[in-house]
Scaffold this active site. Structure first.
Site, PDB file in Angstrom:
ATOM      1  CB  THR A   1     -23.075  -5.410 -59.319  1.00  0.00           C
ATOM      2  OG1 THR A   1     -22.379  -5.838 -60.573  1.00  0.00           O
ATOM      3  CG2 THR A   1     -22.359  -6.074 -58.210  1.00  0.00           C
TER       4      THR A   1
ATOM      5  N   GLY B   1     -14.953  -2.321 -61.713  1.00  0.00           N
ATOM      6  CA  GLY B   1     -14.211  -3.058 -60.784  1.00  0.00           C
ATOM      7  C   GLY B   1     -12.512  -2.711 -61.005  1.00  0.00           C
TER       8      GLY B   1
ATOM      9  NE  ARG C   1     -13.908  -6.650 -65.307  1.00  0.00           N
ATOM     10  CZ  ARG C   1     -15.108  -6.264 -64.442  1.00  0.00           C
ATOM     11  NH1 ARG C   1     -15.789  -7.345 -64.150  1.00  0.00           N
ATOM     12  NH2 ARG C   1     -14.833  -5.265 -63.955  1.00  0.00           N
ATOM     13  CB  VAL C   2     -11.765 -11.671 -62.156  1.00  0.00           C
ATOM     14  CG1 VAL C   2     -12.203 -11.706 -61.031  1.00  0.00           C
ATOM     15  CG2 VAL C   2     -11.836 -12.981 -62.848  1.00  0.00           C
ATOM     16  N   GLY C   3     -13.823  -8.920 -61.899  1.00  0.00           N
ATOM     17  CA  GLY C   3     -13.682  -7.546 -61.202  1.00  0.00           C
ATOM     18  C   GLY C   3     -13.250  -7.641 -59.636  1.00  0.00           C
ATOM     19  CG  ASP C   4     -15.525  -4.670 -57.488  1.00  0.00           C
ATOM     20  OD1 ASP C   4     -15.875  -4.571 -58.724  1.00  0.00           O
ATOM     21  OD2 ASP C   4     -16.165  -4.422 -56.689  1.00  0.00           O
TER      22      ASP C   4
ATOM     23  CB  THR D   1     -21.905  -1.698 -57.074  1.00  0.00           C
ATOM     24  OG1 THR D   1     -22.504  -1.588 -58.482  1.00  0.00           O
ATOM     25  CG2 THR D   1     -22.776  -0.516 -56.371  1.00  0.00           C
ATOM     26  N   GLY D   2     -19.811  -0.841 -58.823  1.00  0.00           N
ATOM     27  CA  GLY D   2     -19.028  -0.131 -59.683  1.00  0.00           C
ATOM     28  C   GLY D   2     -18.002  -0.556 -60.751  1.00  0.00           C
TER      29      GLY D   2
HETATM   30  N1  ASP Z   1     -18.157  -4.259 -59.686  1.00  0.00           N
HETATM   31  C1  ASP Z   1     -18.505  -5.046 -60.536  1.00  0.00           C
HETATM   32  C2  ASP Z   1     -17.392  -5.469 -61.442  1.00  0.00           C
HETATM   33  O1  ASP Z   1     -16.525  -4.655 -61.963  1.00  0.00           O
HETATM   34  C3  ASP Z   1     -19.598  -4.210 -61.579  1.00  0.00           C
HETATM   35  C4  ASP Z   1     -20.834  -3.546 -60.915  1.00  0.00           C
HETATM   36  O2  ASP Z   1     -20.826  -3.320 -59.673  1.00  0.00           O
HETATM   37  O3  ASP Z   1     -21.887  -3.163 -61.482  1.00  0.00           O
HETATM   38  O4  ASP Z   1     -17.413  -6.529 -61.942  1.00  0.00           O
END
Ligand code: ASP
Length: 299
Positions: free
Chosen positions: A162, A216, A190-193, A213-214
Protein backbone atom coordinates in the site's frame (compact mmCIF):
# COMPACT_ATOMS: atom_id res chain seq x y z
CA UNK A 1 10.63 23.73 7.00
CA UNK A 2 10.00 21.35 4.09
CA UNK A 3 9.51 17.65 4.82
CA UNK A 4 8.47 14.85 2.47
CA UNK A 5 7.68 11.32 3.70
CA UNK A 6 6.58 8.42 1.51
CA UNK A 7 5.71 4.82 2.32
CA UNK A 8 5.25 1.73 0.20
CA UNK A 9 3.55 -0.58 2.67
CA UNK A 10 4.20 -2.63 5.77
CA UNK A 11 4.77 -6.33 5.23
CA UNK A 12 6.09 -9.54 6.73
CA UNK A 13 8.14 -10.34 3.63
CA UNK A 14 10.22 -8.43 1.16
CA UNK A 15 9.67 -8.86 -2.54
CA UNK A 16 11.41 -6.88 -5.29
CA UNK A 17 13.47 -4.93 -2.79
CA UNK A 18 15.51 -2.99 -5.35
CA UNK A 19 12.56 -2.05 -7.53
CA UNK A 20 10.58 -0.93 -4.51
CA UNK A 21 13.42 1.14 -3.10
CA UNK A 22 13.77 2.80 -6.48
CA UNK A 23 10.03 3.40 -6.60
CA UNK A 24 10.03 5.07 -3.20
CA UNK A 25 13.02 7.20 -4.16
CA UNK A 26 11.32 8.36 -7.34
CA UNK A 27 8.13 9.26 -5.44
CA UNK A 28 10.16 11.08 -2.80
CA UNK A 29 12.06 13.07 -5.40
CA UNK A 30 8.92 14.01 -7.31
CA UNK A 31 7.19 15.18 -4.15
CA UNK A 32 10.31 17.02 -3.04
CA UNK A 33 10.71 18.84 -6.37
CA UNK A 34 7.21 20.26 -5.90
CA UNK A 35 7.90 21.37 -2.32
CA UNK A 36 11.23 22.88 -3.30
CA UNK A 37 9.64 24.76 -6.17
CA UNK A 38 7.23 26.40 -3.71
CA UNK A 39 4.35 24.03 -4.53
CA UNK A 40 1.73 22.88 -2.04
CA UNK A 41 1.90 19.83 0.21
CA UNK A 42 -1.33 18.59 -1.40
CA UNK A 43 0.35 18.69 -4.82
CA UNK A 44 3.44 16.94 -3.45
CA UNK A 45 1.42 14.17 -1.78
CA UNK A 46 -0.70 13.65 -4.90
CA UNK A 47 2.40 13.52 -7.14
CA UNK A 48 4.27 11.05 -4.91
CA UNK A 49 1.26 8.74 -4.65
CA UNK A 50 0.50 8.97 -8.38
CA UNK A 51 4.01 7.70 -9.23
CA UNK A 52 3.56 4.77 -6.88
CA UNK A 53 0.11 3.98 -8.29
CA UNK A 54 1.73 3.84 -11.72
CA UNK A 55 4.40 1.42 -10.45
CA UNK A 56 3.38 -2.23 -10.58
CA UNK A 57 5.64 -3.09 -7.64
CA UNK A 58 3.21 -1.47 -5.22
CA UNK A 59 -0.25 -2.50 -4.16
CA UNK A 60 -2.10 0.55 -5.47
CA UNK A 61 -3.33 1.66 -8.88
CA UNK A 62 -1.75 -0.62 -11.50
CA UNK A 63 -0.27 -3.05 -8.99
CA UNK A 64 -3.47 -3.49 -6.96
CA UNK A 65 -4.31 -6.85 -5.46
CA UNK A 66 -7.46 -8.51 -6.74
CA UNK A 67 -10.47 -9.29 -4.60
CA UNK A 68 -11.66 -12.89 -4.48
CA UNK A 69 -13.76 -12.47 -7.62
CA UNK A 70 -10.65 -11.45 -9.56
CA UNK A 71 -11.42 -7.74 -9.66
CA UNK A 72 -9.27 -4.91 -8.30
CA UNK A 73 -11.29 -2.45 -6.20
CA UNK A 74 -9.15 0.38 -4.91
CA UNK A 75 -9.34 2.80 -1.99
CA UNK A 76 -7.60 6.17 -1.63
CA UNK A 77 -7.81 9.38 0.38
CA UNK A 78 -6.19 12.77 0.76
CA UNK A 79 -6.49 15.42 3.48
CA UNK A 80 -5.17 18.95 3.89
CA UNK A 81 -4.44 20.31 7.32
CA UNK A 82 -5.41 23.97 6.94
CA UNK A 83 -9.19 23.55 6.80
CA UNK A 84 -9.06 19.82 7.53
CA UNK A 85 -10.81 19.19 4.25
CA UNK A 86 -10.57 15.68 2.82
CA UNK A 87 -11.64 13.51 -0.11
CA UNK A 88 -11.71 9.77 -0.63
CA UNK A 89 -12.84 6.94 -2.88
CA UNK A 90 -13.54 3.31 -2.05
CA UNK A 91 -14.12 0.18 -4.12
CA UNK A 92 -13.11 2.10 -7.23
CA UNK A 93 -12.63 -0.07 -10.34
CA UNK A 94 -10.74 0.55 -13.56
CA UNK A 95 -9.16 3.94 -12.81
CA UNK A 96 -5.39 4.35 -12.94
CA UNK A 97 -4.97 6.97 -10.21
CA UNK A 98 -7.47 6.76 -7.36
CA UNK A 99 -5.56 9.47 -5.46
CA UNK A 100 -6.47 11.98 -8.18
CA UNK A 101 -10.13 11.06 -7.80
CA UNK A 102 -9.87 11.46 -4.01
CA UNK A 103 -8.47 14.94 -4.52
CA UNK A 104 -11.28 15.81 -6.93
CA UNK A 105 -13.82 14.65 -4.33
CA UNK A 106 -12.12 16.98 -1.83
CA UNK A 107 -11.99 19.97 -4.14
CA UNK A 108 -15.03 19.67 -6.40
CA UNK A 109 -17.71 18.28 -4.11
CA UNK A 110 -19.12 18.98 -0.65
CA UNK A 111 -18.60 15.29 0.18
CA UNK A 112 -15.79 13.22 1.63
CA UNK A 113 -16.22 9.71 0.23
CA UNK A 114 -17.55 8.35 -3.07
CA UNK A 115 -17.76 4.61 -3.67
CA UNK A 116 -18.02 1.97 -6.39
CA UNK A 117 -19.59 2.60 -9.79
CA UNK A 118 -20.57 6.16 -9.00
CA UNK A 119 -17.03 6.99 -7.94
CA UNK A 120 -15.88 5.68 -11.33
CA UNK A 121 -18.47 7.79 -13.16
CA UNK A 122 -17.26 10.80 -11.20
CA UNK A 123 -13.64 10.01 -12.14
CA UNK A 124 -14.53 9.66 -15.81
CA UNK A 125 -16.43 12.93 -15.71
CA UNK A 126 -13.18 14.61 -14.69
CA UNK A 127 -11.25 12.57 -17.29
CA UNK A 128 -9.03 10.68 -14.87
CA UNK A 129 -7.19 7.98 -16.81
CA UNK A 130 -8.80 4.54 -17.07
CA UNK A 131 -6.93 1.27 -16.71
CA UNK A 132 -7.74 -2.38 -17.09
CA UNK A 133 -6.91 -4.57 -14.11
CA UNK A 134 -9.94 -6.80 -13.95
CA UNK A 135 -8.69 -10.20 -14.98
CA UNK A 136 -11.48 -12.25 -13.43
CA UNK A 137 -8.72 -14.80 -12.95
CA UNK A 138 -7.92 -15.92 -9.46
CA UNK A 139 -4.39 -15.59 -8.16
CA UNK A 140 -2.59 -18.25 -6.17
CA UNK A 141 -3.50 -16.41 -2.95
CA UNK A 142 -7.12 -16.24 -3.89
CA UNK A 143 -7.23 -19.95 -4.59
CA UNK A 144 -5.58 -20.57 -1.23
CA UNK A 145 -7.99 -18.27 0.57
CA UNK A 146 -11.00 -19.86 -1.05
CA UNK A 147 -9.77 -23.37 -0.27
CA UNK A 148 -9.03 -22.54 3.35
CA UNK A 149 -12.10 -20.57 4.24
CA UNK A 150 -14.73 -20.72 1.57
CA UNK A 151 -17.00 -17.86 2.51
CA UNK A 152 -15.11 -17.32 5.77
CA UNK A 153 -11.97 -15.86 4.35
CA UNK A 154 -8.71 -15.82 6.23
CA UNK A 155 -6.92 -12.50 6.01
CA UNK A 156 -3.35 -13.15 5.04
CA UNK A 157 -0.71 -11.41 7.07
CA UNK A 158 1.71 -10.81 4.26
CA UNK A 159 0.77 -7.29 3.34
CA UNK A 160 2.35 -5.84 0.25
CA UNK A 161 2.85 -2.34 -0.84
CA UNK A 162 0.00 0.00 0.00
CA UNK A 163 1.32 3.51 -0.59
CA UNK A 164 1.10 6.82 1.24
CA UNK A 165 2.70 10.22 1.67
CA UNK A 166 2.79 13.12 4.12
CA UNK A 167 4.34 16.53 3.48
CA UNK A 168 4.82 20.04 4.86
CA UNK A 169 5.27 22.85 2.36
CA UNK A 170 6.91 26.28 2.46
CA UNK A 171 3.72 27.81 3.90
CA UNK A 172 3.80 25.22 6.70
CA UNK A 173 0.70 23.51 5.32
CA UNK A 174 0.47 19.78 5.97
CA UNK A 175 -1.16 17.16 3.73
CA UNK A 176 -1.50 13.39 3.96
CA UNK A 177 -2.68 10.71 1.55
CA UNK A 178 -2.92 6.97 1.01
CA UNK A 179 -3.83 4.61 -1.82
CA UNK A 180 -4.28 0.84 -1.81
CA UNK A 181 -5.48 -2.25 -3.57
CA UNK A 182 -6.41 -3.76 -0.17
CA UNK A 183 -5.19 -6.99 1.42
CA UNK A 184 -4.75 -10.60 0.43
CA UNK A 185 -7.75 -12.87 0.67
CA UNK A 186 -10.36 -10.09 0.83
CA UNK A 187 -14.01 -10.63 -0.02
CA UNK A 188 -15.41 -8.70 -2.99
CA UNK A 189 -16.63 -5.36 -1.72
CA UNK A 190 -14.25 -5.21 1.22
CA UNK A 191 -13.02 -1.70 2.08
CA UNK A 192 -10.04 -1.04 4.37
CA UNK A 193 -8.78 1.90 6.41
CA UNK A 194 -7.11 3.83 3.59
CA UNK A 195 -10.19 5.82 2.47
CA UNK A 196 -11.39 6.45 6.02
CA UNK A 197 -10.31 9.79 7.47
CA UNK A 198 -8.90 9.37 10.96
CA UNK A 199 -8.15 5.71 10.28
CA UNK A 200 -5.84 5.57 7.24
CA UNK A 201 -4.81 9.23 7.15
CA UNK A 202 -5.11 12.49 9.08
CA UNK A 203 -3.81 16.04 8.69
CA UNK A 204 -4.18 19.05 10.96
CA UNK A 205 -1.86 22.05 10.61
CA UNK A 206 -1.99 22.76 14.33
CA UNK A 207 -0.63 19.27 15.07
CA UNK A 208 0.71 17.18 12.16
CA UNK A 209 -0.05 14.61 9.47
CA UNK A 210 -0.15 10.82 9.32
CA UNK A 211 -0.48 8.06 6.69
CA UNK A 212 -0.98 4.41 7.66
CA UNK A 213 -0.42 0.97 6.22
CA UNK A 214 -1.30 -2.45 7.63
CA UNK A 215 -4.38 -4.56 8.20
CA UNK A 216 -7.29 -2.19 7.71
CA UNK A 217 -9.56 -4.25 9.93
CA UNK A 218 -7.28 -3.46 12.88
CA UNK A 219 -6.42 0.12 11.93
CA UNK A 220 -10.11 1.05 11.66
CA UNK A 221 -10.90 -0.38 15.09
CA UNK A 222 -8.12 1.75 16.61
CA UNK A 223 -8.73 4.90 14.45
CA UNK A 224 -4.96 4.85 14.27
CA UNK A 225 -4.13 7.94 12.21
CA UNK A 226 -6.16 10.16 14.51
CA UNK A 227 -4.68 8.43 17.55
CA UNK A 228 -1.17 9.20 16.37
CA UNK A 229 -2.17 12.83 15.82
CA UNK A 230 -3.68 12.89 19.28
CA UNK A 231 -0.40 11.67 20.78
CA UNK A 232 1.44 14.39 18.86
CA UNK A 233 -1.08 16.98 20.09
CA UNK A 234 -0.29 15.84 23.62
CA UNK A 235 3.34 16.82 23.13
CA UNK A 236 4.99 13.53 22.15
CA UNK A 237 7.52 13.54 19.36
CA UNK A 238 6.35 12.11 16.05
CA UNK A 239 8.25 8.84 16.45
CA UNK A 240 7.08 8.31 20.05
CA UNK A 241 3.52 9.08 18.98
CA UNK A 242 3.63 6.43 16.24
CA UNK A 243 5.19 3.92 18.62
CA UNK A 244 2.70 4.62 21.41
CA UNK A 245 -0.33 4.23 19.13
CA UNK A 246 1.00 1.07 17.47
CA UNK A 247 1.87 -0.47 20.84
CA UNK A 248 -1.62 0.31 22.09
CA UNK A 249 -3.01 -1.59 19.11
CA UNK A 250 -0.70 -4.55 19.72
CA UNK A 251 -1.66 -4.75 23.38
CA UNK A 252 -5.39 -4.28 22.95
CA UNK A 253 -6.32 -6.08 19.71
CA UNK A 254 -3.09 -7.24 18.06
CA UNK A 255 -2.53 -6.69 14.35
CA UNK A 256 -0.03 -5.37 11.86
CA UNK A 257 0.48 -1.73 10.97
CA UNK A 258 3.00 0.94 10.14
CA UNK A 259 2.88 4.71 9.91
CA UNK A 260 4.67 7.79 8.67
CA UNK A 261 4.01 10.96 10.67
CA UNK A 262 5.17 14.58 10.62
CA UNK A 263 4.66 17.14 13.36
CA UNK A 264 3.97 20.76 12.49
CA UNK A 265 7.54 21.74 13.51
CA UNK A 266 8.99 19.24 10.98
CA UNK A 267 9.83 16.51 13.47
CA UNK A 268 8.91 13.19 11.84
CA UNK A 269 8.73 9.48 12.65
CA UNK A 270 8.42 6.15 10.83
CA UNK A 271 7.66 2.88 12.66
CA UNK A 272 5.92 -0.44 12.09
CA UNK A 273 4.92 -3.62 13.88
CA UNK A 274 5.74 -5.76 10.85
CA UNK A 275 9.20 -6.99 9.98
CA UNK A 276 9.44 -4.61 7.02
CA UNK A 277 8.08 -1.33 5.83
CA UNK A 278 9.25 0.41 2.69
CA UNK A 279 9.49 4.13 3.25
CA UNK A 280 11.68 7.16 2.76
CA UNK A 281 12.16 10.76 3.83
CA UNK A 282 13.71 13.98 2.67
CA UNK A 283 14.09 17.22 4.61
CA UNK A 284 16.12 20.36 3.98
CA UNK A 285 19.03 18.81 5.88
CA UNK A 286 18.56 15.03 5.47
CA UNK A 287 18.01 12.50 2.73
CA UNK A 288 16.67 11.37 0.40
CA UNK A 289 16.83 8.27 2.57
CA UNK A 290 15.02 5.05 1.63
CA UNK A 291 14.84 1.75 3.53
CA UNK A 292 12.64 -1.31 4.06
CA UNK A 293 13.06 -1.19 7.83
CA UNK A 294 12.57 1.58 10.33
CA UNK A 295 11.67 1.35 14.04
CA UNK A 296 9.98 -1.95 14.82
CA UNK A 297 7.34 -1.73 17.54
CA UNK A 298 6.68 -4.70 19.83
CA UNK A 299 4.26 -5.22 22.69
N1 ASP B 1 -4.25 -0.73 4.90
C1 ASP B 1 -4.52 -1.42 3.67
C2 ASP B 1 -5.91 -2.02 3.73
O1 ASP B 1 -6.26 -2.59 4.75
C3 ASP B 1 -3.54 -2.49 3.35
C4 ASP B 1 -2.08 -2.17 3.54
O2 ASP B 1 -1.73 -1.15 4.08
O3 ASP B 1 -1.24 -2.97 3.09
O4 ASP B 1 -6.61 -1.98 2.76
Amino acid sequence: MLVMLVHGGASSQVKNREARNQGILKALNEGWAILEGGGSSVDAVEAAITTLEDNKNFNAGRGSLLQLDGIARMDASIMEGEHRNAGAVAALEGIANPIKVARLVMEKTPHILLVGKKAKEFALHYKVKEMKTNTNKRTEYQEKALKKGGAIVKIYKEIFGTVGAVAIDSKNLIAAGASTGGILGMLPGRVGDSPLIGCGIYADNSVGGVSMTGTGEKIIRMTLARNINYEMANGYEALSSVKRALREMLISIGGEAGAIAIKKDGDFGIAHTTKYMFAGYKTETEGPYVSDRFKIVQK
